[in-house]
Design an enzyme around this catalytic site. Structure first.
Site, PDB file in Angstrom:
ATOM      1  N   GLY A 176       8.174  19.946  98.253  1.00 36.06           N
ATOM      2  CA  GLY A 176       8.837  20.132  99.539  1.00 36.06           C
ATOM      3  C   GLY A 176       9.658  21.414  99.576  1.00 36.06           C
ATOM      4  O   GLY A 176       9.507  22.247 100.486  1.00 36.06           O
ATOM      5  N   GLU A 227      -4.464   5.359  86.787  1.00 39.24           N
ATOM      6  CA  GLU A 227      -4.936   6.555  86.080  1.00 39.24           C
ATOM      7  C   GLU A 227      -4.562   6.505  84.602  1.00 39.24           C
ATOM      8  O   GLU A 227      -5.374   6.845  83.735  1.00 39.24           O
ATOM      9  CB  GLU A 227      -4.376   7.802  86.776  1.00 39.24           C
ATOM     10  CG  GLU A 227      -5.067   8.007  88.120  1.00 39.24           C
ATOM     11  CD  GLU A 227      -4.450   9.047  89.040  1.00 39.24           C
ATOM     12  OE1 GLU A 227      -5.128   9.452  89.990  1.00 39.24           O
ATOM     13  OE2 GLU A 227      -3.287   9.439  88.835  1.00 39.24           O
ATOM     14  N   ALA A 271       2.799  14.244  97.664  1.00 38.02           N
ATOM     15  CA  ALA A 271       2.996  15.695  97.751  1.00 38.02           C
ATOM     16  C   ALA A 271       2.667  16.281  99.131  1.00 38.02           C
ATOM     17  O   ALA A 271       3.458  17.091  99.657  1.00 38.02           O
ATOM     18  CB  ALA A 271       2.168  16.372  96.659  1.00 38.02           C
TER      19      ALA A 271
HETATM   20  C1  LIG Z   1       3.351  10.495  87.870  1.00 40.51           C
HETATM   21  C2  LIG Z   1       3.257  10.886  89.314  1.00 40.51           C
HETATM   22  C3  LIG Z   1       2.019  11.050  89.892  1.00 40.51           C
HETATM   23  C4  LIG Z   1       1.903  11.398  91.225  1.00 40.51           C
HETATM   24  N1  LIG Z   1       0.654  11.573  91.760  1.00 40.51           N
HETATM   25  C5  LIG Z   1       0.538  12.011  93.018  1.00 40.51           C
HETATM   26  C6  LIG Z   1      -0.754  12.295  93.558  1.00 40.51           C
HETATM   27  O1  LIG Z   1      -1.773  12.100  92.898  1.00 40.51           O
HETATM   28  N2  LIG Z   1      -0.816  12.773  94.838  1.00 40.51           N
HETATM   29  C7  LIG Z   1       0.312  12.993  95.565  1.00 40.51           C
HETATM   30  O2  LIG Z   1       0.205  13.477  96.695  1.00 40.51           O
HETATM   31  N3  LIG Z   1       1.530  12.704  95.104  1.00 40.51           N
HETATM   32  C8  LIG Z   1       1.672  12.234  93.839  1.00 40.51           C
HETATM   33  N4  LIG Z   1       2.911  11.955  93.336  1.00 40.51           N
HETATM   34  C9  LIG Z   1       4.083  12.041  94.225  1.00 40.51           C
HETATM   35  C10 LIG Z   1       4.520  13.479  94.413  1.00 40.51           C
HETATM   36  O3  LIG Z   1       4.564  14.154  93.189  1.00 40.51           O
HETATM   37  C11 LIG Z   1       5.872  13.467  95.100  1.00 40.51           C
HETATM   38  O4  LIG Z   1       5.779  12.770  96.311  1.00 40.51           O
HETATM   39  C12 LIG Z   1       6.334  14.888  95.362  1.00 40.51           C
HETATM   40  O5  LIG Z   1       6.528  15.567  94.129  1.00 40.51           O
HETATM   41  C13 LIG Z   1       7.621  14.889  96.176  1.00 40.51           C
HETATM   42  O6  LIG Z   1       8.025  16.209  96.341  1.00 40.51           O
HETATM   43  P1  LIG Z   1       9.562  16.563  96.475  1.00 40.51           P
HETATM   44  O7  LIG Z   1       9.617  18.023  96.783  1.00 40.51           O
HETATM   45  O8  LIG Z   1      10.221  15.614  97.369  1.00 40.51           O
HETATM   46  O9  LIG Z   1      10.189  16.267  95.037  1.00 40.51           O
HETATM   47  P2  LIG Z   1       9.760  16.774  93.603  1.00 40.51           P
HETATM   48  O10 LIG Z   1       8.432  17.424  93.608  1.00 40.51           O
HETATM   49  O11 LIG Z   1       9.971  15.630  92.695  1.00 40.51           O
HETATM   50  O12 LIG Z   1      10.833  17.904  93.277  1.00 40.51           O
HETATM   51  C14 LIG Z   1      12.210  17.632  93.189  1.00 40.51           C
HETATM   52  C15 LIG Z   1      12.876  18.797  92.490  1.00 40.51           C
HETATM   53  O13 LIG Z   1      14.285  18.640  92.616  1.00 40.51           O
HETATM   54  C16 LIG Z   1      14.914  18.987  91.405  1.00 40.51           C
HETATM   55  N5  LIG Z   1      16.211  18.287  91.350  1.00 40.51           N
HETATM   56  C17 LIG Z   1      16.412  16.955  91.375  1.00 40.51           C
HETATM   57  N6  LIG Z   1      17.732  16.681  91.329  1.00 40.51           N
HETATM   58  C18 LIG Z   1      18.367  17.870  91.254  1.00 40.51           C
HETATM   59  C19 LIG Z   1      19.738  18.255  91.173  1.00 40.51           C
HETATM   60  N7  LIG Z   1      20.719  17.352  91.144  1.00 40.51           N
HETATM   61  N8  LIG Z   1      20.039  19.560  91.113  1.00 40.51           N
HETATM   62  C20 LIG Z   1      19.062  20.501  91.126  1.00 40.51           C
HETATM   63  N9  LIG Z   1      17.745  20.191  91.203  1.00 40.51           N
HETATM   64  C21 LIG Z   1      17.402  18.901  91.272  1.00 40.51           C
HETATM   65  C22 LIG Z   1      13.918  18.508  90.348  1.00 40.51           C
HETATM   66  O14 LIG Z   1      14.131  19.175  89.109  1.00 40.51           O
HETATM   67  C23 LIG Z   1      12.584  18.861  90.999  1.00 40.51           C
HETATM   68  O15 LIG Z   1      12.133  20.147  90.652  1.00 40.51           O
HETATM   69  C24 LIG Z   1       3.066  11.594  92.001  1.00 40.51           C
HETATM   70  C25 LIG Z   1       4.316  11.422  91.432  1.00 40.51           C
HETATM   71  C26 LIG Z   1       4.427  11.080  90.099  1.00 40.51           C
HETATM   72  C27 LIG Z   1       5.776  10.909  89.466  1.00 40.51           C
END
Ligand SMILES: Cc1cc2nc3c(=O)[nH]c(=O)nc-3n(C[C@H](O)[C@H](O)[C@H](O)COP(=O)(O)OP(=O)(O)OC[C@H]3O[C@@H](n4cnc5c(N)ncnc54)[C@H](O)[C@@H]3O)c2cc1C
Length: 429
Positions: A15, A171, A316
């Site tokens: 995101g 998986e 994602a």
């Molecule tokens: C094992 C696994 C498999 C998955 N498989 C799929 C899939 O096959 N297809 C799919 O679409 N989705 C999949 N997902 C879900 C997908 O990865 C998430 O929905 C997506 O990453 C969410 O994006 P985001 O930007 O909200 O958070 P994230 O990508 O999790 O990023 C959050 C970021 O915030 C940072 N952060 C957190 N707290 C702090 C803080 N206090 N200070 C500074 N930085 C911080 C973290 O370090 C991280 O880099 C999977 C998730 C997991 C865990």
């Protein structure tokens, strides 16, 4: 000269990075804050956890990804609190960072439904460290079984339990089964790794509950063909060093992997703002935090409802769509253009693999299964990886596994939990 409007993006996951990319050329300066120095491709984490890919093939330094963006500053820091009135973030080194607009994209972690004491026995999968912990435990269990004379203890060492049958659980179970049945047998002398039990436990009535029922049934059948025991309708009631208890059964297992339940980052607590049970921030239709038009929450950190009341899934593509939308809102505000209409999520489909030859894809309008779905899944994931070198190396690895059953990343690089960080080239101790 007045400084440009300052957008602070916390979290360089799917995101947050999308917001930054989409703001290219906007009249803003951007600071990206992440507590890790890498962007992680979580959909392939299970492959790092099962020795199919190396951690460095699924993670990239954030600073490098943003190197061409002179308008972006990257800070390796953890946000610990937010002062909404002063518009300041408080970072772990004690410093404060002022923002004009704040985008919270801090993601989620696995949750144990109030049983946090289970975590040491049943690690979840969210970070590179989690993946190397699981990889180490799985490989070490086979090593210890090779040395173990006691039959009961050997059986426990060769029992692998995965809790939760969403895509990650399915998986993991499929790949561990292939590891035991195809990759490892020739390497061991005293044990037959094909005798390993892989047990997938799910509290709900079917595997892959987000998929159509026939695809769930296909996935269950495919898992069973790989030798996975699937236990449905049974919630785990205890995890310990001895194993798991589910329903009336007590199963001795040295390796338990937690793939059930998520808990959002504490962003709602920092803001003292309304959240759902999983801690996800409730947001307005334009993804702002109620009462704070200058603060956006996106991705796994937010609960966004669709017009029919169903939540946008924590995947994602949803995080990326929300990231892009927020960038458009910020740009419109700065250019005094009309605000974009409320956020509308477009679901592109659900994908999951079962081992190295089968997958299920549910696009809604069309459902695919089997080898064709697997190839499509593989192409889609290679396409979404960052960088030509990674794409080539992952594609080559998969072809090698496909043809030879060999998994290259089978190194145990730690001898205790305290050394796990060493294996992650980008992580911060
Ligand atoms: C094992 C696994 C498999 C998955 N498989 C799929 C899939 O096959 N297809 C799919 O679409 N989705 C999949 N997902 C879900 C997908 O990865 C998430 O929905 C997506 O990453 C969410 O994006 P985001 O930007 O909200 O958070 P994230 O990508 O999790 O990023 C959050 C970021 O915030 C940072 N952060 C957190 N707290 C702090 C803080 N206090 N200070 C500074 N930085 C911080 C973290 O370090 C991280 O880099 C999977 C998730 C997991 C865990």
């Amino acid at each position: 000269m007045t400084e440009a409007h300052h957008v602070v993006v916390v979290g360089a996951g799917f995101g947050g990075l999308e917001t930054v990319h989409r703001l290219a050329g906007a009249p803003v300066r951007i600071t990206v804050v992440d507590r890790r120095n890498h962007h992680l491709f979580q959909p392939l984490l299970y492959q790092a956890a099962t020795a199919s890919l190396a951690p460095s093939e699924i993670a990239w330094p954030i600073r490098h990804l943003l190197r061409r963006r002179r308008d972006v500053t990257t800070l390796l820091a953890s946000v610990e609190a937010i002062d909404k009135e002063a518009r300041e973030l408080h970072l772990d080194d004690g410093s404060a960072l002022h923002y004009d607009t704040l985008v919270l994209a801090t993601g989620a972690r696995h949750a144990y439904f109030g049983n946090d004491a289970w975590e040491p026995f049943a690690p979840g999968l969210k970070t590179l460290e989690d993946a190397t912990t699981i990889r180490g435990r799985v490989l070490l269990a086979f090593e210890e079984a090779e040395r173990e004379a006691d039959e009961r203890k050997r059986a426990a060492l060769l029992t692998f339990v995965i809790v939760g049958a969403g895509p990650t659980g399915v998986e993991l179970a499929g790949t561990i089964a292939e590891l035991a049945r195809s990759t490892l047998p020739a390497d061991f002398r005293r044990i037959d790794t094909r005798e390993a039990r892989i047990v997938l436990i799910e509290a709900g009535p079917r595997v892959l509950p987000a998929f159509a029922e026939d695809l769930s049934a296909y996935a269950k059948d495919s898992l069973e063909r790989l030798g996975v025991e699937v236990a449905l309708g049974e919630a785990v009631s205890d995890c310990s060093a001895e194993g798991v208890v589910f329903g009336a059964e007590r199963l001795a297992a040295a390796t338990i992997i937690w793939a059930a339940g998520v808990q959002s980052s504490p962003a709602a607590l920092w803001l003292d703002a309304p959240a759902d049970k999983a801690g996800r921030l409730k947001v307005e239709p334009d993804l702002t935090v109620p009462g704070h038009p200058e603060i956006f929450a996106i991705g796994d950190a937010a609960i966004v409802l669709r017009p029919d009341g169903r939540p946008v899934p924590g995947i994602a593509p949803a995080a990326k769509q929300e990231g892009a939308y927020v960038a458009d809102v910020i740009r419109a505000r700065l250019e005094a253009a009309p605000a974009p209409p409320p956020f509308r999520y477009k679901h592109q489909g659900d994908l999951a693999t079962i081992g190295k030859r089968r997958a299920v894809i549910d696009f809604g309008w069309i459902k695919l299964r089997g080898a064709i779905a697997w190839w499509l899944w593989g192409c889609a994931h290679i396409y979404f990886l960052i960088g030509v070198r990674n794409r080539l190396s992952v594609a080559l690895n998969w072809l090698w596994i496909y043809a030879r059953d060999q998994r290259g990343a089978r190194l145990i690089t730690w001898q205790g939990e305290e050394a796990e960080e060493d294996d992650s080239p980008f992580s911060r101790p």
